[in-house]
Design an enzyme around this catalytic site. Sequence first.
Site, PDB file in Angstrom:
ATOM      1  N   ASP A  12       0.807  -1.095   0.021  1.00  0.00           N
ATOM      2  CA  ASP A  12      -0.112   0.054   0.214  1.00  0.00           C
ATOM      3  C   ASP A  12       0.922   1.208  -0.071  1.00  0.00           C
ATOM      4  O   ASP A  12       1.784   1.408   0.918  1.00  0.00           O
ATOM      5  CB  ASP A  12      -1.033  -0.053   1.202  1.00  0.00           C
ATOM      6  CG  ASP A  12      -2.010   1.184   1.068  1.00  0.00           C
ATOM      7  OD1 ASP A  12      -3.119   0.605   0.755  1.00  0.00           O
ATOM      8  OD2 ASP A  12      -1.607   2.308   1.301  1.00  0.00           O
TER       9      ASP A  12
ATOM     10  N   GLU B 187      -4.833   2.602  -4.074  1.00  0.00           N
ATOM     11  CA  GLU B 187      -3.144   2.522  -3.960  1.00  0.00           C
ATOM     12  C   GLU B 187      -2.769   1.233  -3.166  1.00  0.00           C
ATOM     13  O   GLU B 187      -1.756   1.056  -3.081  1.00  0.00           O
ATOM     14  CB  GLU B 187      -2.562   3.539  -3.028  1.00  0.00           C
ATOM     15  CG  GLU B 187      -2.947   3.553  -1.795  1.00  0.00           C
ATOM     16  CD  GLU B 187      -4.285   4.399  -1.323  1.00  0.00           C
ATOM     17  OE1 GLU B 187      -4.530   4.926  -0.185  1.00  0.00           O
ATOM     18  OE2 GLU B 187      -5.069   4.618  -2.337  1.00  0.00           O
TER      19      GLU B 187
END
Length: 386
Positions: free
Chosen positions: A260, A303
């Site tokens: 992430d 993301e």
Amino acid sequence: MQLDFLTLLATTAISLFMISASLPLIMGRNISASARYVQASLLLQALAWAAIIASTYVPATLADRILSTVSIGCGSAAQWMNYRALAGWLGPRPWPRLLLVLVVATPLGYFSSFGSYAIRVGWANTLLAAVTLLVARATLQPQRPAETGWRRLIFVSMLTMAGLTLARGIVGAFTDQYPSFRTPHPVNLAFALGACVTVVLNTIAMLVAWRDEAEIKLRELAVTDALTSLPNRRGFEKRAQAMLAHARRHDLPLTALMLDLDHFKQVNDTHGHEVGDRALQLFSRLLKETRRDGDLAARLGGEEFCLLLHSDASAGAPLDQRLRQRLRQAAPAELGLEIDFSAGLAVLRPDDTSIQPLLARADRALYEAKTDGRGRLHSATQDAMN
């Protein structure tokens, strides 16, 4: 009923010109290279027939020689276009260099031997038959998924035309029953009729192939993230299940890394969504370059990314470090800012019946990495690792 040879050729030429004009309207502008090769092939075939028909009406020998050679050249080039289209749809096809040599040699030999009717007819038709056979062979043994129906139709059409073309060459070269191009010999008439029919059949087959190509692309789009070209969540889950089955069948380890990008919202808010998109594309590219062959990388949303490794936990930390180092070097140069990521690692357990428990453990480890300060790898079975 007496069939007229030139009428059959004219009908074929008109049909080809009409199809050539119609296909761009049907297919549109955003088409693949294979579809464009098909369009080029049809236009070249139309020009081939138009040129050979025109050659019968010019009194000058030189004009006849030029128009006839143009016809032969367009006909052989059209088959090269068909071959290229098949290579695009089916994967690399056999004997491309041999085919290209024959395509070039056919009109050159025809032009240079124009003074001898028997030699030029035998040469051109024999080589055109060989070219057509190689294109027919190219429909077999696809390296990519392809329906059998349209390939079989092209194979039969090409095989038929190869046989008729070779027969024309033999009759023209070794007998006196075919003294000119317009002679209504049964073989000549069969060739003209076969050309008229196979034009329709090949066009139908190519349209079906183009439709299948479009359907395959739609299926790929459904499982691919448009921004990064990585598999999306749906595509990842489908392929991850296959990797899990393979690992179980061969008693292999499997490791998941959940990744992430840190403070990604801040990147978007401060630098704009365009820079944010470029950051996602950069990270995706580095992820693909850093993984090994056989590893599965995907963008699961926003993301968040995932990497599934056919290895044990010991491979996770080194890969994380390589990726992190490359990102630190590339981001300032390509984005004008530094970015980092957090990661969570988990390994497959004997009691995992699906991929979901593995991903859930990796996701929890990722949450712990972000809670502990971000920019680090955390293992589901170990303490945090910087």
